[in-house]
Design a protein around this motif. Structure first.
Motif, PDB file in Angstrom:
ATOM      1  N   UNK A  60     -53.263  44.156   7.784  1.00 19.36           N
ATOM      2  CA  UNK A  60     -53.466  42.994   8.655  1.00 19.36           C
ATOM      3  C   UNK A  60     -52.251  42.769   9.544  1.00 19.36           C
ATOM      4  N   UNK A  61     -51.072  43.202   9.081  1.00 17.17           N
ATOM      5  CA  UNK A  61     -49.847  43.043   9.854  1.00 17.17           C
ATOM      6  C   UNK A  61     -49.599  44.147  10.872  1.00 17.17           C
ATOM      7  N   UNK A  62     -50.490  45.138  10.924  1.00 13.38           N
ATOM      8  CA  UNK A  62     -50.364  46.218  11.907  1.00 13.38           C
ATOM      9  C   UNK A  62     -50.832  45.711  13.276  1.00 13.38           C
ATOM     10  N   UNK A  63     -50.452  46.374  14.352  1.00 12.88           N
ATOM     11  CA  UNK A  63     -50.919  45.951  15.680  1.00 12.88           C
ATOM     12  C   UNK A  63     -52.444  45.807  15.710  1.00 12.88           C
ATOM     13  N   UNK A  64     -52.901  44.663  16.186  1.00  8.65           N
ATOM     14  CA  UNK A  64     -54.330  44.376  16.264  1.00  8.65           C
ATOM     15  C   UNK A  64     -54.935  43.871  14.962  1.00  8.65           C
ATOM     16  N   UNK A  65     -54.137  43.795  13.883  1.00 11.14           N
ATOM     17  CA  UNK A  65     -54.645  43.335  12.593  1.00 11.14           C
ATOM     18  C   UNK A  65     -54.927  41.841  12.575  1.00 11.14           C
ATOM     19  N   UNK A  66     -55.757  41.444  11.628  1.00  8.49           N
ATOM     20  CA  UNK A  66     -56.127  40.035  11.484  1.00  8.49           C
ATOM     21  C   UNK A  66     -56.256  39.707  10.012  1.00  8.49           C
ATOM     22  N   UNK A  67     -56.227  38.423   9.704  1.00 16.77           N
ATOM     23  CA  UNK A  67     -56.529  37.937   8.362  1.00 16.77           C
ATOM     24  C   UNK A  67     -57.372  36.678   8.518  1.00 16.77           C
ATOM     25  N   UNK A  68     -58.104  36.341   7.471  1.00 20.65           N
ATOM     26  CA  UNK A  68     -58.976  35.168   7.514  1.00 20.65           C
ATOM     27  C   UNK A  68     -58.564  34.200   6.414  1.00 20.65           C
ATOM     28  N   UNK A  69     -58.695  32.926   6.698  1.00 22.28           N
ATOM     29  CA  UNK A  69     -58.385  31.867   5.739  1.00 22.28           C
ATOM     30  C   UNK A  69     -59.583  30.933   5.663  1.00 22.28           C
ATOM     31  N   UNK A  70     -59.964  30.592   4.434  1.00 22.91           N
ATOM     32  CA  UNK A  70     -61.000  29.590   4.219  1.00 22.91           C
ATOM     33  C   UNK A  70     -60.450  28.529   3.284  1.00 22.91           C
ATOM     34  N   UNK A  71     -60.682  27.276   3.636  1.00 28.40           N
ATOM     35  CA  UNK A  71     -60.308  26.141   2.804  1.00 28.40           C
ATOM     36  C   UNK A  71     -61.582  25.382   2.499  1.00 28.40           C
ATOM     37  N   UNK A  72     -61.866  25.226   1.222  1.00 29.78           N
ATOM     38  CA  UNK A  72     -63.077  24.534   0.786  1.00 29.78           C
ATOM     39  C   UNK A  72     -62.674  23.277   0.035  1.00 29.78           C
ATOM     40  N   UNK A  73     -62.976  22.123   0.635  1.00 28.32           N
ATOM     41  CA  UNK A  73     -62.606  20.841   0.050  1.00 28.32           C
ATOM     42  C   UNK A  73     -63.794  20.297  -0.736  1.00 28.32           C
ATOM     43  N   UNK A  74     -63.616  20.147  -2.031  1.00 29.35           N
ATOM     44  CA  UNK A  74     -64.654  19.617  -2.896  1.00 29.35           C
ATOM     45  C   UNK A  74     -64.237  18.280  -3.475  1.00 29.35           C
ATOM     46  N   UNK A  75     -65.109  17.682  -4.247  1.00 31.24           N
ATOM     47  CA  UNK A  75     -64.814  16.373  -4.814  1.00 31.24           C
ATOM     48  C   UNK A  75     -63.752  16.409  -5.917  1.00 31.24           C
ATOM     49  N   UNK A  76     -63.509  17.591  -6.500  1.00 26.51           N
ATOM     50  CA  UNK A  76     -62.543  17.667  -7.596  1.00 26.51           C
ATOM     51  C   UNK A  76     -61.458  18.712  -7.387  1.00 26.51           C
ATOM     52  N   UNK A  77     -61.550  19.474  -6.293  1.00 29.78           N
ATOM     53  CA  UNK A  77     -60.559  20.525  -6.064  1.00 29.78           C
ATOM     54  C   UNK A  77     -60.603  21.005  -4.615  1.00 29.78           C
ATOM     55  N   UNK A  78     -59.574  21.786  -4.283  1.00 29.56           N
ATOM     56  CA  UNK A  78     -59.532  22.489  -3.004  1.00 29.56           C
ATOM     57  C   UNK A  78     -59.500  23.973  -3.331  1.00 29.56           C
ATOM     58  N   UNK A  79     -60.387  24.729  -2.705  1.00 29.42           N
ATOM     59  CA  UNK A  79     -60.388  26.179  -2.850  1.00 29.42           C
ATOM     60  C   UNK A  79     -59.744  26.815  -1.636  1.00 29.42           C
ATOM     61  N   UNK A  80     -58.969  27.847  -1.855  1.00 26.57           N
ATOM     62  CA  UNK A  80     -58.297  28.574  -0.781  1.00 26.57           C
ATOM     63  C   UNK A  80     -58.648  30.050  -0.932  1.00 26.57           C
TER      64      UNK A  80
END
Length: 145
Positions: A60-80
């Motif tokens: 992902x750190x190479x030229x043109x690379x990418x990474x994705x992030x998802x954050x899921x907010x629930x009633x009892x926790x946060x998922x990453x």
């Protein structure tokens, strides 16, 4: 009487695999967390460590690379979840005594942790529970700008 289950609210975004994207990513996560979220500082630390690992230790750190992030907010926790493009690009070169503790920090802060290799990359997911006396509901979440 109707029962309404609070559903998690998920936000996701792709980032260029460049070091300057890391601060932007953390700022975006700060915006998608609900006001007063009791684990906000921990979530930001976890996202920062996982995103930095994606940029520094995968293709992902190479030229043109990418990474994705998802954050899921629930009633009892946060998922990453952070997904990168996989195998190690190069071993990180660090000055003596610097770095090398990112995943240990993530595992210490998270209440659950899982990493999965897949043909095109790696997916790291963790969740951070709220104290039993508080919660963040999906109605507390605002859309990022």
């Amino acid at each position: 009487m109707e029962i309404v289950l609070p559903l998690p609210v998920a936000h996701s975004r792709n980032w260029p695999g460049e070091p300057q994207s890391l601060g932007e990513c953390r700022a975006w996560v700060r915006r998608v967390l609900p006001e007063g979220c009791p684990r906000a500082a921990d979530v930001l630390q976890v996202v920062g460590e996982l995103a930095a690992n994606a940029v520094m230790h995968s293709t992902s750190g190479a030229p043109g690379g990418r990474y994705a992030v998802q954050v899921e907010v629930g009633p009892e926790s946060v998922g990453v979840t952070v997904m990168d493009l996989g195998p190690v690009l190069v071993k990180a070169v660090r000055p003596l005594g610097e770095g090398g503790h990112g995943l240990a920090i993530v595992r210490e802060l998270a209440d659950g942790y899982d990493a999965v290799e897949w043909p095109c990359g790696r997916i790291v997911t963790c969740w951070l529970d709220y104290p039993t006396t508080t919660s963040c509901t999906s109605s507390d979440v605002t859309s990022p700008t």
